[in-house]
Design a protein around this motif. Structure first.
Motif, mmCIF file in Angstrom:
data_model
loop_
_atom_site.group_PDB
_atom_site.id
_atom_site.type_symbol
_atom_site.label_atom_id
_atom_site.label_comp_id
_atom_site.label_asym_id
_atom_site.label_seq_id
_atom_site.Cartn_x
_atom_site.Cartn_y
_atom_site.Cartn_z
ATOM 1 N N PRO A 139 -1.370 43.087 105.836
ATOM 2 C CA PRO A 139 -0.487 42.995 104.682
ATOM 3 C C PRO A 139 -0.660 44.157 103.707
ATOM 4 O O PRO A 139 -1.685 44.831 103.680
ATOM 5 C CB PRO A 139 -0.911 41.676 104.032
ATOM 6 C CG PRO A 139 -2.350 41.539 104.389
ATOM 7 C CD PRO A 139 -2.464 42.115 105.772
ATOM 8 N N LEU A 140 0.361 44.328 102.887
ATOM 9 C CA LEU A 140 0.344 45.299 101.794
ATOM 10 C C LEU A 140 0.109 44.539 100.495
ATOM 11 O O LEU A 140 0.400 43.362 100.407
ATOM 12 C CB LEU A 140 1.683 46.044 101.742
ATOM 13 C CG LEU A 140 1.974 46.924 102.964
ATOM 14 C CD1 LEU A 140 3.404 47.438 102.899
ATOM 15 C CD2 LEU A 140 0.990 48.060 103.065
ATOM 16 N N SER A 141 -0.386 45.141 99.516
ATOM 17 C CA SER A 141 -0.757 46.523 99.300
ATOM 18 C C SER A 141 -2.012 46.859 100.101
ATOM 19 O O SER A 141 -2.824 45.978 100.384
ATOM 20 C CB SER A 141 -1.032 46.776 97.817
ATOM 21 O OG SER A 141 0.128 46.535 97.049
ATOM 22 N N VAL A 142 -2.175 48.132 100.431
ATOM 23 C CA VAL A 142 -3.327 48.568 101.209
ATOM 24 C C VAL A 142 -4.619 48.107 100.529
ATOM 25 O O VAL A 142 -4.771 48.189 99.316
ATOM 26 C CB VAL A 142 -3.307 50.100 101.381
ATOM 27 C CG1 VAL A 142 -4.592 50.607 101.983
ATOM 28 C CG2 VAL A 142 -2.115 50.510 102.232
ATOM 29 N N ASN A 143 -5.536 47.584 101.348
ATOM 30 C CA ASN A 143 -6.855 47.092 100.938
ATOM 31 C C ASN A 143 -6.829 45.807 100.123
ATOM 32 O O ASN A 143 -7.872 45.335 99.690
ATOM 33 C CB ASN A 143 -7.658 48.147 100.170
ATOM 34 C CG ASN A 143 -8.155 49.234 101.077
ATOM 35 O OD1 ASN A 143 -8.374 49.026 102.263
ATOM 36 N ND2 ASN A 143 -8.318 50.416 100.535
ATOM 37 N N SER A 144 -5.660 45.214 99.920
ATOM 38 C CA SER A 144 -5.576 43.990 99.109
ATOM 39 C C SER A 144 -5.856 42.733 99.925
ATOM 40 O O SER A 144 -6.268 41.716 99.378
ATOM 41 C CB SER A 144 -4.187 43.869 98.488
ATOM 42 O OG SER A 144 -3.218 43.578 99.484
ATOM 43 N N GLY A 145 -5.561 42.796 101.217
ATOM 44 C CA GLY A 145 -5.607 41.584 102.025
ATOM 45 C C GLY A 145 -4.372 40.726 101.839
ATOM 46 O O GLY A 145 -4.279 39.627 102.361
ATOM 47 N N GLY A 146 -3.433 41.228 101.052
ATOM 48 C CA GLY A 146 -2.194 40.489 100.819
ATOM 49 C C GLY A 146 -2.315 39.497 99.683
ATOM 50 O O GLY A 146 -3.262 39.518 98.900
ATOM 51 N N ALA A 147 -1.337 38.619 99.593
ATOM 52 C CA ALA A 147 -1.231 37.679 98.477
ATOM 53 C C ALA A 147 -2.447 36.765 98.350
ATOM 54 O O ALA A 147 -2.821 36.386 97.239
ATOM 55 C CB ALA A 147 0.039 36.848 98.615
ATOM 56 N N CYS A 148 -3.069 36.414 99.445
ATOM 57 C CA CYS A 148 -4.221 35.502 99.397
ATOM 58 C C CYS A 148 -5.561 36.222 99.490
ATOM 59 O O CYS A 148 -6.608 35.580 99.481
ATOM 60 C CB CYS A 148 -4.112 34.464 100.513
ATOM 61 S SG CYS A 148 -2.727 33.342 100.274
ATOM 62 N N GLY A 149 -5.533 37.547 99.619
ATOM 63 C CA GLY A 149 -6.771 38.321 99.644
ATOM 64 C C GLY A 149 -7.306 38.568 101.041
ATOM 65 O O GLY A 149 -6.948 37.887 102.002
ATOM 66 N N GLY A 150 -8.185 39.569 101.114
ATOM 67 C CA GLY A 150 -8.726 39.998 102.396
ATOM 68 C C GLY A 150 -9.596 38.975 103.088
ATOM 69 O O GLY A 150 -9.585 38.862 104.310
ATOM 70 N N LYS A 151 -10.364 38.220 102.325
ATOM 71 C CA LYS A 151 -11.224 37.199 102.931
ATOM 72 C C LYS A 151 -10.387 36.127 103.632
ATOM 73 O O LYS A 151 -10.712 35.688 104.730
ATOM 74 C CB LYS A 151 -12.114 36.572 101.857
ATOM 75 C CG LYS A 151 -13.185 35.685 102.393
ATOM 76 C CD LYS A 151 -14.137 35.233 101.289
ATOM 77 C CE LYS A 151 -15.218 34.346 101.849
ATOM 78 N NZ LYS A 151 -16.161 33.909 100.811
ATOM 79 N N SER A 152 -9.279 35.748 103.008
ATOM 80 C CA SER A 152 -8.379 34.763 103.607
ATOM 81 C C SER A 152 -7.720 35.305 104.871
ATOM 82 O O SER A 152 -7.623 34.600 105.886
ATOM 83 C CB SER A 152 -7.311 34.354 102.590
ATOM 84 O OG SER A 152 -6.396 33.464 103.174
ATOM 85 N N THR A 153 -7.275 36.569 104.823
ATOM 86 C CA THR A 153 -6.662 37.184 106.002
ATOM 87 C C THR A 153 -7.659 37.236 107.153
ATOM 88 O O THR A 153 -7.339 36.868 108.289
ATOM 89 C CB THR A 153 -6.142 38.596 105.664
ATOM 90 O OG1 THR A 153 -5.133 38.479 104.657
ATOM 91 C CG2 THR A 153 -5.559 39.280 106.893
ATOM 92 N N ALA A 154 -8.893 37.673 106.865
ATOM 93 C CA ALA A 154 -9.929 37.733 107.902
ATOM 94 C C ALA A 154 -10.218 36.346 108.464
ATOM 95 O O ALA A 154 -10.348 36.172 109.686
ATOM 96 C CB ALA A 154 -11.196 38.366 107.333
ATOM 97 N N ASN A 155 -10.305 35.354 107.594
ATOM 98 C CA ASN A 155 -10.561 33.985 108.046
ATOM 99 C C ASN A 155 -9.425 33.483 108.933
ATOM 100 O O ASN A 155 -9.670 32.833 109.958
ATOM 101 C CB ASN A 155 -10.746 33.065 106.839
ATOM 102 C CG ASN A 155 -11.220 31.685 107.243
ATOM 103 O OD1 ASN A 155 -12.183 31.540 107.986
ATOM 104 N ND2 ASN A 155 -10.542 30.675 106.752
ATOM 105 N N ASN A 156 -8.187 33.795 108.571
ATOM 106 C CA ASN A 156 -7.051 33.375 109.395
ATOM 107 C C ASN A 156 -7.073 34.043 110.773
ATOM 108 O O ASN A 156 -6.722 33.417 111.779
ATOM 109 C CB ASN A 156 -5.740 33.657 108.674
ATOM 110 C CG ASN A 156 -5.510 32.716 107.515
ATOM 111 O OD1 ASN A 156 -6.075 31.618 107.463
ATOM 112 N ND2 ASN A 156 -4.700 33.132 106.564
#
Length: 108
Positions: A60-77
């Motif tokens: 997701p964008l913005s770069v390094n944000s992990g998106g709306a829910c954050g990078g930790k959430s994206t990694a967990n998903n």
């Protein structure tokens, strides 16, 4: 439907066992192109019988944000996708344009 990601494979070498798509993140409002998916497939090597669980993700964008829910959430998903569809003994391969660098929560 997925956006901007695909996964070709050589059918003469690999047998497709399963595949799918799971939404794992959403872009920030500041650069919103939509939800981001992980596409995955389980393949069996016709020569060695090795089974590979392969995941491709366009982060997701913005770069390094992990998106709306954050990078930790994206990694967990992403980990949830691997746990839900991979099998013990599979060789795990995760690739993609994560829109993140080594300092991001998604990569860490």
């Amino acid at each position: 439907k997925t956006k901007a990601i695909c996964m070709p494979f050589r059918t003469s070498r690999w047998t497709l066992l399963a595949n799918g798509t799971t939404e794992v993140a959403d872009d920030m409002r500041t650069e919103h192109y939509g939800r981001r998916s992980a596409i995955w497939m389980r393949l069996q090597d016709r020569e060695s019988n090795t089974i590979v669980f392969f995941v491709n993700h366009h982060g997701p964008l913005s770069v390094n944000s992990g998106g709306a829910c954050g990078g930790k959430s994206t990694a967990n998903n992403l980990l949830k996708v691997m746990a839900a569809h991979g099998k013990p003994g599979d060789v795990l391969i995760l690739v993609g344009d994560f829109n993140a660098n080594a300092a991001s929560r998604t990569i860490q």
